[in-house]
Design a protein around this motif. Structure first.
Motif, PDB file in Angstrom:
ATOM      1  N   MET A   1      -5.472 -15.243   1.700  1.00 44.64           N
ATOM      2  CA  MET A   1      -4.205 -14.563   2.852  1.00 44.64           C
ATOM      3  C   MET A   1      -3.714 -13.630   1.978  1.00 44.64           C
ATOM      4  O   MET A   1      -2.912 -12.908   1.456  1.00 44.64           O
ATOM      5  CB  MET A   1      -2.944 -15.674   2.856  1.00 44.64           C
ATOM      6  CG  MET A   1      -2.260 -15.850   3.571  1.00 44.64           C
ATOM      7  SD  MET A   1      -1.594 -17.668   3.825  1.00 44.64           S
ATOM      8  CE  MET A   1       0.014 -16.934   4.364  1.00 44.64           C
ATOM      9  N   ARG A   2      -3.674 -12.636   3.539  1.00 43.25           N
ATOM     10  CA  ARG A   2      -2.811 -10.996   3.461  1.00 43.25           C
ATOM     11  C   ARG A   2      -2.108 -10.911   4.602  1.00 43.25           C
ATOM     12  O   ARG A   2      -2.591 -11.414   5.309  1.00 43.25           O
ATOM     13  CB  ARG A   2      -3.690  -9.822   2.991  1.00 43.25           C
ATOM     14  CG  ARG A   2      -4.420  -9.620   4.085  1.00 43.25           C
ATOM     15  CD  ARG A   2      -4.924  -9.161   3.588  1.00 43.25           C
ATOM     16  NE  ARG A   2      -6.887  -8.613   4.441  1.00 43.25           N
ATOM     17  CZ  ARG A   2      -8.086  -8.341   4.130  1.00 43.25           C
ATOM     18  NH1 ARG A   2      -8.319  -7.510   3.455  1.00 43.25           N
ATOM     19  NH2 ARG A   2      -9.200  -8.985   4.091  1.00 43.25           N
ATOM     20  N   GLY A   3      -1.043  -9.431   3.409  1.00 43.04           N
ATOM     21  CA  GLY A   3      -0.284  -9.167   5.609  1.00 43.04           C
ATOM     22  C   GLY A   3       1.546  -9.693   5.077  1.00 43.04           C
ATOM     23  O   GLY A   3       2.092  -9.852   3.933  1.00 43.04           O
TER      24      GLY A   3
ATOM     25  N   PRO B   1      -7.453  -1.710  -2.434  1.00 43.17           N
ATOM     26  CA  PRO B   1      -7.307  -1.854  -3.823  1.00 43.17           C
ATOM     27  C   PRO B   1      -6.104  -3.384  -4.328  1.00 43.17           C
ATOM     28  O   PRO B   1      -5.998  -4.204  -5.234  1.00 43.17           O
ATOM     29  CB  PRO B   1      -5.992  -0.511  -4.334  1.00 43.17           C
ATOM     30  CG  PRO B   1      -5.916   0.074  -3.160  1.00 43.17           C
ATOM     31  CD  PRO B   1      -6.816  -0.443  -1.529  1.00 43.17           C
ATOM     32  N   LEU B   2      -5.577  -4.028  -3.375  1.00 43.26           N
ATOM     33  CA  LEU B   2      -4.801  -4.753  -3.177  1.00 43.26           C
ATOM     34  C   LEU B   2      -5.526  -6.010  -3.062  1.00 43.26           C
ATOM     35  O   LEU B   2      -5.116  -7.155  -4.050  1.00 43.26           O
ATOM     36  CB  LEU B   2      -3.785  -5.084  -2.164  1.00 43.26           C
ATOM     37  CG  LEU B   2      -2.450  -4.052  -2.366  1.00 43.26           C
ATOM     38  CD1 LEU B   2      -1.995  -4.168  -0.901  1.00 43.26           C
ATOM     39  CD2 LEU B   2      -1.146  -3.910  -2.973  1.00 43.26           C
ATOM     40  N   CYS B   3      -6.753  -6.207  -2.283  1.00 41.72           N
ATOM     41  CA  CYS B   3      -7.552  -7.628  -2.345  1.00 41.72           C
ATOM     42  C   CYS B   3      -8.118  -7.425  -4.171  1.00 41.72           C
ATOM     43  O   CYS B   3      -8.811  -8.137  -4.771  1.00 41.72           O
ATOM     44  CB  CYS B   3      -8.621  -7.085  -1.950  1.00 41.72           C
ATOM     45  SG  CYS B   3      -7.783  -7.898   0.054  1.00 41.72           S
TER      46      CYS B   3
ATOM     47  N   ARG C   1       1.531  -8.350   1.751  1.00 40.18           N
ATOM     48  CA  ARG C   1       1.157  -9.252   0.121  1.00 40.18           C
ATOM     49  C   ARG C   1      -0.538  -9.672   0.130  1.00 40.18           C
ATOM     50  O   ARG C   1      -0.683  -9.722   1.238  1.00 40.18           O
ATOM     51  CB  ARG C   1       2.117 -10.239  -0.340  1.00 40.18           C
ATOM     52  CG  ARG C   1       3.005  -9.901  -0.850  1.00 40.18           C
ATOM     53  CD  ARG C   1       3.961 -10.511  -1.637  1.00 40.18           C
ATOM     54  NE  ARG C   1       5.322 -10.227  -2.059  1.00 40.18           N
ATOM     55  CZ  ARG C   1       6.495 -10.770  -1.505  1.00 40.18           C
ATOM     56  NH1 ARG C   1       6.919 -12.492  -1.828  1.00 40.18           N
ATOM     57  NH2 ARG C   1       7.235 -10.110  -2.172  1.00 40.18           N
ATOM     58  N   VAL C   2      -1.224  -9.592  -0.810  1.00 43.32           N
ATOM     59  CA  VAL C   2      -2.620 -10.373  -0.915  1.00 43.32           C
ATOM     60  C   VAL C   2      -2.655 -11.903  -1.711  1.00 43.32           C
ATOM     61  O   VAL C   2      -2.571 -11.897  -2.447  1.00 43.32           O
ATOM     62  CB  VAL C   2      -4.081  -9.991  -1.433  1.00 43.32           C
ATOM     63  CG1 VAL C   2      -4.833  -9.723  -0.985  1.00 43.32           C
ATOM     64  CG2 VAL C   2      -3.979  -8.558  -0.874  1.00 43.32           C
TER      65      VAL C   2
END
Length: 119
Positions: free
Chosen positions: A71-73, A104-106, A52-53
Motif C-alpha cells: 500500500m503506497r501513497g 527506494p521507498l519500496c 508512505r509505503v
C-alpha cells in the motif's frame, strides 16, 4: 464569512476522518487475509511529506512467499495491492533492489518486511 470558513473546515476534517477510517478498514481486511496464510513480516517507509509505503509478506512453513500486500501513497485513496512477482520465491532469494529497482521507498519497506523472526 467566518462561520462559513469554520463550517468548511469542520466538513473537511470530518471527511478526512471518514476516509481515513475507510482506508484503515480496507487495509485491515487485506492484512487479516494475509495473516491467515502464514507468518507475516511488515515493513513501512516514508515520512510525513513523502509517499508512505507499507509492505507485508506472508511466508509458509518452508519460508516461501505465499502472498503479499503493498500500500503506497500520500492520500486516503491509497489501496492495498499485491506484489505478484515475488509469490513462490524463497525468503533468501528476495532482493529488494532487484524487485523495486527504481523505488527506494519500496526497497526499504520490503527490506524491513523480510526481517522476520523464525518460529
Amino acid at each position: 464569512m467566518v462561520t462559513t470558513l469554520i463550517t468548511v473546515a469542520i466538513i473537511a476534517w470530518l471527511s478526512q476522518l471518514a476516509l481515513g477510517g475507510w482506508q484503515i478498514w480496507r487495509f485491515n481486511r487485506a492484512f487479516d487475509q494475509l495473516c491467515q496464510q502464514g507468518r507475516v513480516g511488515v515493513g513501512r517507509s516514508g515520512g510525513r511529506f513523502k509517499p508512505r509505503v507499507v509492505i507485508a509478506v506472508a511466508l509458509d512453513k518452508d519460508d516461501k512467499v505465499c502472498d503479499s500486500l503493498i500500500m503506497r501513497g500520500l492520500t486516503v485513496f491509497a489501496r492495498p495491492g499485491k506484489i505478484r512477482n515475488i509469490n513462490g520465491n524463497y525468503l533468501e532469494e528476495l532482493k529488494p533492489d532487484v524487485i523495486f529497482p527504481q523505488d527506494p521507498l519500496c526497497q526499504n519497506a520490503l527490506s524491513l518486511a523480510l526481517k522476520l523472526k523464525h518460529g
